[in-house]
Design an enzyme around this catalytic site. Structure first.
Site, mmCIF file in Angstrom:
data_model
loop_
_atom_site.group_PDB
_atom_site.id
_atom_site.type_symbol
_atom_site.label_atom_id
_atom_site.label_comp_id
_atom_site.label_asym_id
_atom_site.label_seq_id
_atom_site.Cartn_x
_atom_site.Cartn_y
_atom_site.Cartn_z
ATOM 1 N N GLU A 39 -2.595 4.281 -8.747
ATOM 2 C CA GLU A 39 -2.548 3.114 -7.855
ATOM 3 C C GLU A 39 -1.762 2.014 -8.558
ATOM 4 O O GLU A 39 -1.963 1.768 -9.743
ATOM 5 C CB GLU A 39 -3.991 2.648 -7.568
ATOM 6 C CG GLU A 39 -4.090 1.300 -6.878
ATOM 7 C CD GLU A 39 -5.543 0.840 -6.616
ATOM 8 O OE1 GLU A 39 -6.454 1.688 -6.560
ATOM 9 O OE2 GLU A 39 -5.747 -0.376 -6.477
ATOM 10 N N GLU A 98 -2.150 -9.128 -5.630
ATOM 11 C CA GLU A 98 -3.596 -9.039 -5.445
ATOM 12 C C GLU A 98 -4.287 -10.217 -6.115
ATOM 13 O O GLU A 98 -3.875 -10.685 -7.165
ATOM 14 C CB GLU A 98 -4.127 -7.739 -6.055
ATOM 15 C CG GLU A 98 -5.570 -7.458 -5.698
ATOM 16 C CD GLU A 98 -6.115 -6.195 -6.361
ATOM 17 O OE1 GLU A 98 -5.515 -5.730 -7.347
ATOM 18 O OE2 GLU A 98 -7.151 -5.714 -5.901
HETATM 19 C C1 LIG Z 1 -7.878 -3.237 -0.714
HETATM 20 O O1 LIG Z 1 -6.952 -3.397 -1.724
HETATM 21 C C2 LIG Z 1 -7.338 -3.201 -3.046
HETATM 22 C C3 LIG Z 1 -6.066 -3.220 -3.823
HETATM 23 O O2 LIG Z 1 -6.262 -3.405 -5.088
HETATM 24 C C4 LIG Z 1 -8.064 -1.896 -3.260
HETATM 25 O O3 LIG Z 1 -8.548 -1.789 -4.584
HETATM 26 C C5 LIG Z 1 -9.167 -1.762 -2.286
HETATM 27 O O4 LIG Z 1 -9.731 -0.483 -2.411
HETATM 28 C C6 LIG Z 1 -8.637 -1.963 -0.911
HETATM 29 N N1 LIG Z 1 -9.668 -1.791 0.039
HETATM 30 C C7 LIG Z 1 -9.408 -1.173 1.130
HETATM 31 C C8 LIG Z 1 -10.514 -0.699 1.949
HETATM 32 O O5 LIG Z 1 -8.297 -0.989 1.529
#
Ligand SMILES: *[C@@H]1O[C@H](CO)[C@@H](O)[C@H](O)[C@H]1NC(C)=O
Ligand SMILES: *[C@@H]1O[C@H](CO)[C@@H](O)[C@H](O)[C@H]1NC(C)=O
Length: 312
Positions: free
Chosen positions: A131, A136
């Site tokens: 990832e 963020e």
């Molecule tokens: C939203 O974005 C963050 C990015 O770091 C991620 O860790 C997280 O799992 C995300 N949640 C969803 C449900 O997309």
């Protein structure tokens, strides 16, 4: 003779490796054609309810016109504390990318207590394909943080540049409560209300065999490379200057840690990070209570993208 010919070839290849040609360009409704809605439970336990495309369009949670693509959370409903979270949106690109560069031209990002917006890339079967978090943060607390999350071993963050502010150095998702290895940017205009006050800017990420770089240029920085500013057909990342965050393949086995990635744009509320950091953010009440009872506080919790261009 043969040897020196080979080394000339190699050098040329390395230089060429930083040149890319535009393969995808998304503006306005183009985002709706190339991304899919993910009405899934938030794996990070946020106080959100990710809706499908029909609901998003109906409730104007996504809106596309001209060179605006807006993605937001509901800002009018008082929530039942025992019911689902606040309606919000998570979208994922239909295409996957490996070696590539991408530029996000963003006018506005979600702001407000409890918000946790993210622009990132991720592979299937998380965390096996890694990832990369490009943009963020939580609760309006800037500057931006770029972070990698990987399987255990063979990946950490070196910070050869004094200007880069390394947080944790092991990218392993299974330690440090999945904090990953992150770099906090120096430019305060890179996140939240300050980003918005300056009209946003350009985020760029390059992923190659030699490493992963993330750049940010504020709208009014005056230093954005011309090819980034206009989203030129051809770009050469050698022209982009020192990145705000750099993860080198000398400390991370890029090939084994990162597979094909989709681009994800999501806006969650509270949850693992925004919820746990809430108390230190000078925000009122508790995160979940604030989200449940103050819809008006989420009027500025929206992204407005001018365009996204991807280069391979
Ligand atoms: C939203 O974005 C963050 C990015 O770091 C991620 O860790 C997280 O799992 C995300 N949640 C969803 C449900 O997309
Ligand atoms: C939907 O959202 C856009 C962007 O914020 C706004 O310009 C537009 O007026 C909204 N449409 C409706 C019907 O509220």
């Amino acid at each position: 003779m043969l040897l020196s010919f080979a080394s000339v070839l190699l050098t040329t290849q390395l230089v060429l490796g930083a040149s890319y040609t535009q393969s995808d360009s998304h503006t306005g409704i183009g985002f709706l054609k190339s991304f899919s809605y993910q009405a899934i439970p938030d794996p990070t336990h946020g106080r959100v309810n990710y809706v499908d495309g029909f609901t998003a369009a109906n409730d104007n949670l996504t809106y596309a016109s001209g060179d605006h693509f807006v993605l937001r959370t509901d800002h009018w409903t008082v929530l039942d504390p025992n019911g689902p979270g606040r309606n919000s949106v998570r979208i994922q690109s239909n295409k996957q990318y490996t070696t590539s560069a991408m530029i996000f031209n963003i006018r506005h990002m979600p702001q407000g207590c409890g918000t946790w917006p993210a622009v990132w890339t991720v592979g299937e079967d998380w965390p096996n394909n890694g990832e990369i978090d490009v943009l963020e943060g939580v609760n309006d607390q800037g500057p931006n943080q770029a972070t990698l999350h990987t399987t255990p071993g063979l990946c950490s963050c070196p910070y050869p540049h004094a200007s880069m502010n390394a947080l944790l150095d092991d990218c392993d998702t299974f330690i440090n409560s999945n904090s990953g290895c992150g770099v906090k940017f120096v430019d305060t205009r890179s996140y939240g209300p300050i980003f918005n006050d300056h009209g946003g800017g350009w985020y760029a990420m390059e992923r190659s065999e030699t490493g992963i770089s993330v750049w940010f240029w504020s709208r009014d920085a005056g230093t954005v490379p011309w090819e980034v500013e206009v989203g030129n057909e051809a770009v050469d990342t050698d022209n982009w200057g020192e990145p705000s965050a750099y993860f080198s393949n000398t400390e991370c086995n890029m090939d084994s840690k990162f597979g094909p990635h989709n681009i994800v744009i999501n806006l969650t509320l509270c949850g693992d990070w925004a919820g746990s950091a809430y108390g230190d953010s000078e925000c009122p009440s508790t995160c979940v209570d604030y989200v449940n009872n103050n819809p008006w506080a989420f009027e500025d919790a929206y992204f407005d993208f001018q365009w996204l261009k991807i280069y391979t």
